[in-house]
Scaffold this motif. Structure first.
Motif, PDB file in Angstrom:
ATOM      1  N   ALA A  21       0.789  -1.225  -0.121  1.00 43.07           N
ATOM      2  CA  ALA A  21       0.156  -0.037  -0.042  1.00 43.07           C
ATOM      3  C   ALA A  21       0.845   1.223   0.009  1.00 43.07           C
ATOM      4  O   ALA A  21       0.227   2.392   0.290  1.00 43.07           O
ATOM      5  N   ASP A  22       2.267   1.093  -0.222  1.00 38.60           N
ATOM      6  CA  ASP A  22       3.094   2.278  -0.491  1.00 38.60           C
ATOM      7  C   ASP A  22       3.299   2.803   1.161  1.00 38.60           C
ATOM      8  O   ASP A  22       3.634   4.099   1.294  1.00 38.60           O
ATOM      9  N   GLN A  23       3.022   2.276   2.128  1.00 36.22           N
ATOM     10  CA  GLN A  23       3.222   2.437   3.450  1.00 36.22           C
ATOM     11  C   GLN A  23       4.434   2.357   4.111  1.00 36.22           C
ATOM     12  O   GLN A  23       5.014   1.037   3.659  1.00 36.22           O
ATOM     13  N   ASP A  24       5.102   3.021   4.726  1.00 41.41           N
ATOM     14  CA  ASP A  24       6.252   2.540   5.488  1.00 41.41           C
ATOM     15  C   ASP A  24       6.434   1.419   6.402  1.00 41.41           C
ATOM     16  O   ASP A  24       5.450   1.162   7.282  1.00 41.41           O
ATOM     17  N   VAL A  25       7.310   0.586   6.255  1.00 40.94           N
ATOM     18  CA  VAL A  25       7.336  -0.660   7.109  1.00 40.94           C
ATOM     19  C   VAL A  25       8.358  -0.513   8.243  1.00 40.94           C
ATOM     20  O   VAL A  25       9.632  -0.016   7.766  1.00 40.94           O
ATOM     21  N   PRO A  26       8.222  -0.932   9.456  1.00 39.14           N
ATOM     22  CA  PRO A  26       9.107  -0.561  10.464  1.00 39.14           C
ATOM     23  C   PRO A  26      10.451  -1.600  10.053  1.00 39.14           C
ATOM     24  O   PRO A  26      10.274  -2.549   9.657  1.00 39.14           O
ATOM     25  N   PRO A  27      11.732  -1.044  10.061  1.00 42.39           N
ATOM     26  CA  PRO A  27      12.890  -1.544   9.859  1.00 42.39           C
ATOM     27  C   PRO A  27      13.308  -2.528  10.938  1.00 42.39           C
ATOM     28  O   PRO A  27      14.519  -2.593  11.035  1.00 42.39           O
ATOM     29  N   VAL A  28      12.524  -3.889  10.895  1.00 45.24           N
ATOM     30  CA  VAL A  28      13.100  -4.924  11.940  1.00 45.24           C
ATOM     31  C   VAL A  28      12.684  -6.148  11.054  1.00 45.24           C
ATOM     32  O   VAL A  28      11.711  -6.178  10.311  1.00 45.24           O
ATOM     33  N   PRO A  29      13.486  -7.183  11.339  1.00 47.57           N
ATOM     34  CA  PRO A  29      13.272  -8.312  10.727  1.00 47.57           C
ATOM     35  C   PRO A  29      11.964  -9.127  10.708  1.00 47.57           C
ATOM     36  O   PRO A  29      11.341  -9.865   9.733  1.00 47.57           O
ATOM     37  N   ALA A  30      11.210  -8.623  11.758  1.00 48.42           N
ATOM     38  CA  ALA A  30       9.908  -9.366  12.105  1.00 48.42           C
ATOM     39  C   ALA A  30       8.996  -8.886  11.006  1.00 48.42           C
ATOM     40  O   ALA A  30       7.851  -9.323  10.595  1.00 48.42           O
ATOM     41  N   GLU A  31       9.203  -7.750  10.285  1.00 49.37           N
ATOM     42  CA  GLU A  31       8.327  -6.928   9.294  1.00 49.37           C
ATOM     43  C   GLU A  31       8.763  -7.097   7.977  1.00 49.37           C
ATOM     44  O   GLU A  31       8.244  -6.665   6.972  1.00 49.37           O
ATOM     45  N   PHE A  32      10.135  -7.742   7.718  1.00 49.61           N
ATOM     46  CA  PHE A  32      10.645  -7.650   6.396  1.00 49.61           C
ATOM     47  C   PHE A  32       9.516  -8.439   5.435  1.00 49.61           C
ATOM     48  O   PHE A  32       9.695  -8.039   4.041  1.00 49.61           O
ATOM     49  N   HIS A  33       8.935  -9.405   5.685  1.00 50.60           N
ATOM     50  CA  HIS A  33       8.019 -10.072   4.865  1.00 50.60           C
ATOM     51  C   HIS A  33       6.884  -9.366   4.145  1.00 50.60           C
ATOM     52  O   HIS A  33       6.320  -9.605   2.959  1.00 50.60           O
ATOM     53  N   ARG A  34       6.690  -8.075   4.893  1.00 50.03           N
ATOM     54  CA  ARG A  34       5.552  -7.055   4.422  1.00 50.03           C
ATOM     55  C   ARG A  34       6.213  -6.041   3.119  1.00 50.03           C
ATOM     56  O   ARG A  34       5.342  -5.519   2.499  1.00 50.03           O
ATOM     57  N   VAL A  35       7.720  -6.148   3.450  1.00 55.02           N
ATOM     58  CA  VAL A  35       8.180  -5.026   2.253  1.00 55.02           C
ATOM     59  C   VAL A  35       8.172  -5.795   0.869  1.00 55.02           C
ATOM     60  O   VAL A  35       8.613  -6.590   0.516  1.00 55.02           O
TER      61      VAL A  35
END
Length: 389
Positions: A166-180
């Motif tokens: 959705a072109d929204q920023d994803v927190p830069p931590v490994p737990a969230e990488f799958h969303r990038v």
């Protein structure tokens, strides 16, 4: 660099030890060695050059032996807390950042934050502060990190965005990488284009795979056996997106896996990899001090097979050997594979343990044990000189 002793014909002894981790700093080791030398040879001239291999303690070692200036900045720890971090400004204009100073393991372990949620933002903030204070040559000492995020936190702190579908920023931590799904580098700090970046490390691991950051170094940071493959896959995913955005392949380069992948992120920024121990030895003027030395004393907490793989004592021994100067290594313990150090130029090795002794006893009495072991080593050296005038 500290010089001690009378001037004249007395031999010059160079003391260049690493720290005894968990016990003594490199400077404290050098001072204990100096005490031992003075007992055996009071007239000896001494130069103390505490060293490090590019990991934790690098800043302190360099500061002890140079006219470097301490600078500070508020940065974010691996667990997300603010702290007052320090870096060095060398006389030649180089800024030296130690990743352990910003995202070190002890703080992260105390915090209880797991590896999946730790980030390297503090390293990026330190680099940004170095840029703000006019530095255009920045060396990042990679070692002692609590993170395993491929340097994504560092890149985010320097202006890189990691976006979801959705072109929204994803927190830069490994737990969230799958969303990038996309990495945007348009906001990267422009001052980096004119900066020379150095990745100071001695490991040659790639970012991912069986020899990568997660598999090799992850367990010591708290990565469970079950999570190794999942975290490795997360790094592989984010690395591919980063490489596409930067237009540069870096994941398979030697050293990309250093400090949980900080090496990879620095390579994306165009960094050059340099040996940790060689960087430190050059910074403290080791070769100049070596010119006068008749003997070099070095040491570390434990000397074993790992010591031959780019550790501090191996670097010291290699340079001394090239000049024909004998090297005695005095360490907390001598372990399996230590004999490999002879090939690197170590002439003799000594343990500080006088006999069977527990680790707790050795740590509690490290200063006195080290002084006594050094005294014995120097007396042996003097006896050898007397027999071979």
């Amino acid at each position: 660099m500290t010089s001690i002793g009378a001037k004249g014909e007395a031999p010059h002894i160079l003391l260049a030890p690493d720290s005894f981790k968990g016990s003594l700093t490199a400077r404290e080791v050098a001072e204990a060695m100096a005490e031992g030398v003075s007992r055996a040879y009071p007239s000896a001239q001494l130069t103390l050059v505490p060293i490090a291999d590019g990991g934790e303690g690098t800043l302190d070692a360099i500061a002890t032996s140079t006219n470097a200036r301490w600078l500070s900045a508020v940065v974010t720890t691996a667990s997300g807390q603010p702290k007052q971090g320090r870096f060095l400004a060398l006389p030649d204009g180089t800024a030296v950042v130690e990743c352990a100073e910003a995202v070190g393991l002890p703080e992260a372990l105390r915090s209880g934050v797991d590896v999946w949620h730790r980030k390297t933002a503090g390293v990026g903030e330190m680099i940004r502060h170095a840029l703000e204070t006019g530095h255009r040559r920045i060396a990042v000492a990679l070692g002692g990190s609590a993170t395993n995020d491929a340097g994504v936190g560092m890149l985010a702190a320097l202006g890189v965005r990691f976006l979801d579908d959705a072109d929204q920023d994803v927190p830069p931590v490994p737990a969230e990488f799958h969303r990038v799904v996309r990495v945007d580098v348009s906001g990267l700090d422009e001052r980096l284009r004119g900066a020379e970046m150095l990745a100071v490390c001695d490991v040659d691991n790639p970012l991912a795979g069986e020899n990568g950051a997660t598999t090799v170094f992850g367990p010591q940071k708290g990565v469970s056996t079950h999570d190794v493959s999942h975290l490795d896959a997360a790094l592989t995913h984010i690395a591919a997106l980063c490489e596409a955005a930067f237009g540069r392949k870096a994941a398979d380069l030697p050293g990309a896996g250093a400090a949980g992948g900080l090496g990879f992120a620095l390579y994306l920024l165009g960094a050059t990899r340099v040996s940790g121990i060689d960087f430190v030895l050059d910074a403290v003027g080791f070769d100049h001090a070596l010119e006068r030395a008749a003997l070099v004393l070095t040491g570390e907490g434990r000397t074993d097979a790992q010591s031959a793989r780019g550790k501090a004592v191996a670097g010291v021994a290699r340079r001394a050997k090239a000049r024909g100067v004998p090297v005695f290594c005095i360490s907390g313990a001598i372990g399996p594979g230590a004999e490999q150090m002879y090939e690197h130029g170590v002439s003799a090795m000594f343990s500080i343990a006088p006999g069977p002794i527990s680790l707790d006893e050795a740590v509690a009495n490290a200063t006195s044990l080290l002084a006594s072991a050094t005294e014995n080593a120097v007396r042996a050296w003097l006896a050898g000189r007397a027999g071979n005038p």
